[in-house]
Design a protein around this motif. Structure first.
Motif, PDB file in Angstrom:
ATOM      1  N   MET A   1      74.206 -24.190 -32.963  1.00 52.51           N
ATOM      2  CA  MET A   1      74.085 -23.506 -31.680  1.00 52.51           C
ATOM      3  C   MET A   1      73.934 -24.500 -30.529  1.00 52.51           C
ATOM      4  O   MET A   1      74.510 -24.325 -29.450  1.00 52.51           O
ATOM      5  N   SER A   2      73.149 -25.562 -30.729  1.00 53.07           N
ATOM      6  CA  SER A   2      72.964 -26.568 -29.690  1.00 53.07           C
ATOM      7  C   SER A   2      74.281 -27.270 -29.381  1.00 53.07           C
ATOM      8  O   SER A   2      74.638 -27.470 -28.208  1.00 53.07           O
ATOM      9  N   PHE A   3      75.003 -27.638 -30.429  1.00 56.43           N
ATOM     10  CA  PHE A   3      76.279 -28.331 -30.247  1.00 56.43           C
ATOM     11  C   PHE A   3      77.291 -27.431 -29.532  1.00 56.43           C
ATOM     12  O   PHE A   3      77.962 -27.858 -28.579  1.00 56.43           O
ATOM     13  N   VAL A   4      77.398 -26.185 -29.971  1.00 56.47           N
ATOM     14  CA  VAL A   4      78.357 -25.257 -29.364  1.00 56.47           C
ATOM     15  C   VAL A   4      77.970 -24.960 -27.916  1.00 56.47           C
ATOM     16  O   VAL A   4      78.848 -24.811 -27.051  1.00 56.47           O
ATOM     17  N   SER A   5      76.669 -24.909 -27.617  1.00 51.25           N
ATOM     18  CA  SER A   5      76.230 -24.700 -26.232  1.00 51.25           C
ATOM     19  C   SER A   5      76.757 -25.799 -25.330  1.00 51.25           C
ATOM     20  O   SER A   5      77.308 -25.542 -24.250  1.00 51.25           O
ATOM     21  N   GLY A   6      76.561 -27.046 -25.753  1.00 49.90           N
ATOM     22  CA  GLY A   6      77.057 -28.174 -24.966  1.00 49.90           C
ATOM     23  C   GLY A   6      78.563 -28.158 -24.836  1.00 49.90           C
ATOM     24  O   GLY A   6      79.112 -28.441 -23.760  1.00 49.90           O
ATOM     25  N   LEU A   7      79.241 -27.811 -25.927  1.00 50.95           N
ATOM     26  CA  LEU A   7      80.707 -27.774 -25.909  1.00 50.95           C
ATOM     27  C   LEU A   7      81.213 -26.703 -24.945  1.00 50.95           C
ATOM     28  O   LEU A   7      82.144 -26.939 -24.164  1.00 50.95           O
ATOM     29  N   MET A   8      80.596 -25.525 -24.965  1.00 54.99           N
ATOM     30  CA  MET A   8      81.038 -24.440 -24.084  1.00 54.99           C
ATOM     31  C   MET A   8      80.787 -24.776 -22.621  1.00 54.99           C
ATOM     32  O   MET A   8      81.618 -24.495 -21.747  1.00 54.99           O
ATOM     33  N   LEU A   9      79.647 -25.389 -22.321  1.00 55.15           N
ATOM     34  CA  LEU A   9      79.378 -25.798 -20.941  1.00 55.15           C
ATOM     35  C   LEU A   9      80.395 -26.835 -20.479  1.00 55.15           C
ATOM     36  O   LEU A   9      80.921 -26.768 -19.369  1.00 55.15           O
TER      37      LEU A   9
ATOM     38  N   VAL B   1      89.184 -25.373 -25.175  1.00 56.19           N
ATOM     39  CA  VAL B   1      88.892 -23.948 -25.307  1.00 56.19           C
ATOM     40  C   VAL B   1      88.999 -23.524 -26.767  1.00 56.19           C
ATOM     41  O   VAL B   1      88.158 -22.778 -27.284  1.00 56.19           O
ATOM     42  N   PHE B   2      90.031 -24.007 -27.433  1.00 59.41           N
ATOM     43  CA  PHE B   2      90.235 -23.678 -28.839  1.00 59.41           C
ATOM     44  C   PHE B   2      89.033 -24.085 -29.685  1.00 59.41           C
ATOM     45  O   PHE B   2      88.522 -23.296 -30.492  1.00 59.41           O
ATOM     46  N   LEU B   3      88.538 -25.318 -29.514  1.00 58.30           N
ATOM     47  CA  LEU B   3      87.411 -25.785 -30.317  1.00 58.30           C
ATOM     48  C   LEU B   3      86.137 -25.006 -30.020  1.00 58.30           C
ATOM     49  O   LEU B   3      85.369 -24.686 -30.932  1.00 58.30           O
ATOM     50  N   ALA B   4      85.897 -24.701 -28.731  1.00 58.19           N
ATOM     51  CA  ALA B   4      84.699 -23.943 -28.374  1.00 58.19           C
ATOM     52  C   ALA B   4      84.697 -22.574 -29.050  1.00 58.19           C
ATOM     53  O   ALA B   4      83.662 -22.101 -29.528  1.00 58.19           O
ATOM     54  N   ILE B   5      85.860 -21.934 -29.094  1.00 59.71           N
ATOM     55  CA  ILE B   5      85.970 -20.621 -29.743  1.00 59.71           C
ATOM     56  C   ILE B   5      85.899 -20.773 -31.255  1.00 59.71           C
ATOM     57  O   ILE B   5      85.192 -20.027 -31.940  1.00 59.71           O
ATOM     58  N   LEU B   6      86.630 -21.751 -31.782  1.00 62.20           N
ATOM     59  CA  LEU B   6      86.707 -21.953 -33.233  1.00 62.20           C
ATOM     60  C   LEU B   6      85.333 -22.167 -33.849  1.00 62.20           C
ATOM     61  O   LEU B   6      85.018 -21.607 -34.910  1.00 62.20           O
ATOM     62  N   LEU B   7      84.495 -22.969 -33.192  1.00 63.82           N
ATOM     63  CA  LEU B   7      83.186 -23.302 -33.752  1.00 63.82           C
ATOM     64  C   LEU B   7      82.158 -22.196 -33.538  1.00 63.82           C
ATOM     65  O   LEU B   7      81.118 -22.176 -34.202  1.00 63.82           O
ATOM     66  N   HIS B   8      82.456 -21.280 -32.618  1.00 64.25           N
ATOM     67  CA  HIS B   8      81.506 -20.214 -32.302  1.00 64.25           C
ATOM     68  C   HIS B   8      81.750 -18.949 -33.118  1.00 64.25           C
ATOM     69  O   HIS B   8      80.806 -18.217 -33.435  1.00 64.25           O
TER      70      HIS B   8
ATOM     71  N   LEU C   1      70.226 -34.002 -28.990  1.00 62.87           N
ATOM     72  CA  LEU C   1      71.373 -34.866 -29.288  1.00 62.87           C
ATOM     73  C   LEU C   1      72.608 -34.036 -29.620  1.00 62.87           C
ATOM     74  O   LEU C   1      73.726 -34.374 -29.207  1.00 62.87           O
ATOM     75  N   ALA C   2      72.420 -32.946 -30.362  1.00 64.31           N
ATOM     76  CA  ALA C   2      73.556 -32.079 -30.696  1.00 64.31           C
ATOM     77  C   ALA C   2      74.135 -31.456 -29.432  1.00 64.31           C
ATOM     78  O   ALA C   2      75.362 -31.359 -29.268  1.00 64.31           O
ATOM     79  N   PHE C   3      73.269 -31.035 -28.502  1.00 65.69           N
ATOM     80  CA  PHE C   3      73.712 -30.455 -27.234  1.00 65.69           C
ATOM     81  C   PHE C   3      74.525 -31.469 -26.426  1.00 65.69           C
ATOM     82  O   PHE C   3      75.614 -31.163 -25.930  1.00 65.69           O
ATOM     83  N   LEU C   4      73.997 -32.695 -26.301  1.00 62.33           N
ATOM     84  CA  LEU C   4      74.698 -33.739 -25.555  1.00 62.33           C
ATOM     85  C   LEU C   4      76.011 -34.114 -26.232  1.00 62.33           C
ATOM     86  O   LEU C   4      77.005 -34.404 -25.552  1.00 62.33           O
ATOM     87  N   ALA C   5      76.026 -34.086 -27.566  1.00 60.42           N
ATOM     88  CA  ALA C   5      77.264 -34.403 -28.292  1.00 60.42           C
ATOM     89  C   ALA C   5      78.348 -33.383 -27.973  1.00 60.42           C
ATOM     90  O   ALA C   5      79.531 -33.735 -27.851  1.00 60.42           O
ATOM     91  N   GLY C   6      77.960 -32.111 -27.821  1.00 52.01           N
ATOM     92  CA  GLY C   6      78.931 -31.085 -27.463  1.00 52.01           C
ATOM     93  C   GLY C   6      79.527 -31.329 -26.092  1.00 52.01           C
ATOM     94  O   GLY C   6      80.740 -31.185 -25.891  1.00 52.01           O
ATOM     95  N   ILE C   7      78.685 -31.726 -25.119  1.00 52.64           N
ATOM     96  CA  ILE C   7      79.179 -32.016 -23.769  1.00 52.64           C
ATOM     97  C   ILE C   7      80.113 -33.224 -23.790  1.00 52.64           C
ATOM     98  O   ILE C   7      81.183 -33.225 -23.159  1.00 52.64           O
ATOM     99  N   ILE C   8      79.715 -34.264 -24.516  1.00 52.67           N
ATOM    100  CA  ILE C   8      80.536 -35.483 -24.596  1.00 52.67           C
ATOM    101  C   ILE C   8      81.887 -35.175 -25.224  1.00 52.67           C
ATOM    102  O   ILE C   8      82.932 -35.660 -24.768  1.00 52.67           O
ATOM    103  N   LEU C   9      81.885 -34.364 -26.274  1.00 49.61           N
ATOM    104  CA  LEU C   9      83.150 -34.002 -26.914  1.00 49.61           C
ATOM    105  C   LEU C   9      84.044 -33.246 -25.947  1.00 49.61           C
ATOM    106  O   LEU C   9      85.255 -33.498 -25.871  1.00 49.61           O
TER     107      LEU C   9
END
Length: 302
Positions: A41-49, A180-187, A277-285
């Motif tokens: 959830m933390s990783f996907v949150s960062g990725l979606m933002l 967009v694809f990855l954010a949806i795929l992982l969620h 760290l998982a949240f920041l990793a999502g943003i970086i990705l």
């Protein structure tokens, strides 16, 4: 040979449907622990933002006619954010904790404003760990509100994917819309798991859960394909529709990340370092994904 936007969209839709199906079946195969769920959830949150701010919103602004500029995109972003917030308030979907660990091993330090009991709320159903025979009859239909909310949400995800791919018709270099694809795929697997877990807690048969899982898995691809191929019917207004859909989707992504996923993680006092760290990793990705997309993907105007 590079894939066209049409073929790439179909490939994305197939992958999303398959992973969503797998998510609905996951409780039968793997015990999804509390900590693993929180990390995802933390990783996907960062990725979606990151996808909302680095991809969807800039892309929407770039597609807006010059006489409208960024103002129109910001209005659509606000409409998307408010719409998703109302859906969250109405249906209380995204029941994402699937383990007993929340109650046994962790201090959550929840505030009164973030009460997970949801007294009187039909959508706040028990998890699959509660024996089906112990679930009140009223809870057998508790998954319906969850499914309705997630159904509308996943259709919006599909529109986001269809819009970002439609905005790049004519390009064939790079991985279009991969953020967009990855954010949806992982969620999607978490969403599908929510539906089947609550149905199992309500005593529904495996066949019923499988049918609901299949229907949910097809909603996002349906939304993406309908928007992608149907928006051309608007003629000259197509660019307005695509730009508006992208900004609307950005608002929806921001709302999901900030008002749904992140608060759920924020009120857990354990594993703060790993979750951050998982949240920041999502943003970086999300930011790094820009290198996979065609050069100047957000720079062309109409």
């Amino acid at each position: 040979m590079s894939l066209t936007p049409e073929l790439l969209l179909v490939a994305y839709c197939v992958a999303i449907a398959l992973l969503s199906l797998a998510g609905g079946l996951l409780p039968n195969w793997v015990r999804m622990t509390h900590t693993r769920t929180q990390l995802v959830m933390s990783f996907v949150s960062g990725l979606m933002l990151g996808v909302a701010f680095y991809h969807l919103l800039p892309h929407s602004i770039a597609l807006q006619p010059r006489e409208y500029g960024a103002d129109a995109s910001v209005w659509w972003l606000m409409i998307g954010l408010i719409t998703m917030l109302l859906l969250l308030r109405m249906f209380h979907f995204h029941q994402h904790d699937f383990s007993e660990e929340e109650h046994e091993h962790h201090d959550h330090d929840h505030s009164h404003a973030h009460d997970h009991d949801h007294h009187g709320d039909a959508a706040a159903a028990p998890t699959a760990l509660v024996p089906a025979q112990a679930v009140p009859a009223a809870h057998r239909l508790s998954w319906v509100g969850l499914a309705l909310g997630l159904g509308v949400h996943t259709l919006i995800d599909g529109v986001a994917l269809g819009a970002v791919m439609q905005g790049e018709v004519g390009r064939s270099a790079g991985l279009l819309g991969v953020g967009v694809f990855l954010a949806i795929l992982l969620h999607k697997p978490l969403d599908a798991m929510s539906i089947t877990t609550i149905m199992e807690a309500g005593g529904w048969s495996r066949r019923s859960r499988s049918l609901a899982n299949l229907g949910f898995a097809l909603l996002c691809p349906l939304g993406a394909l309908l928007f992608f191929f149907g928006v051309d019917l608007l003629g000259d207004a197509r660019h307005h529709a695509v730009a508006g859909a992208l900004a609307f989707s950005a608002g929806a992504f921001i709302c999901i990340a900030l008002s749904d996923l992140l608060p759920e993680v924020h009120f857990h006092s354990h594993d703060r370092g790993k979750l951050t760290l998982a949240f920041l990793a999502g943003i970086i990705l999300a930011y790094a994904i820009g290198g996979l997309e065609p050069a100047g993907v957000h720079m062309h105007g109409v």
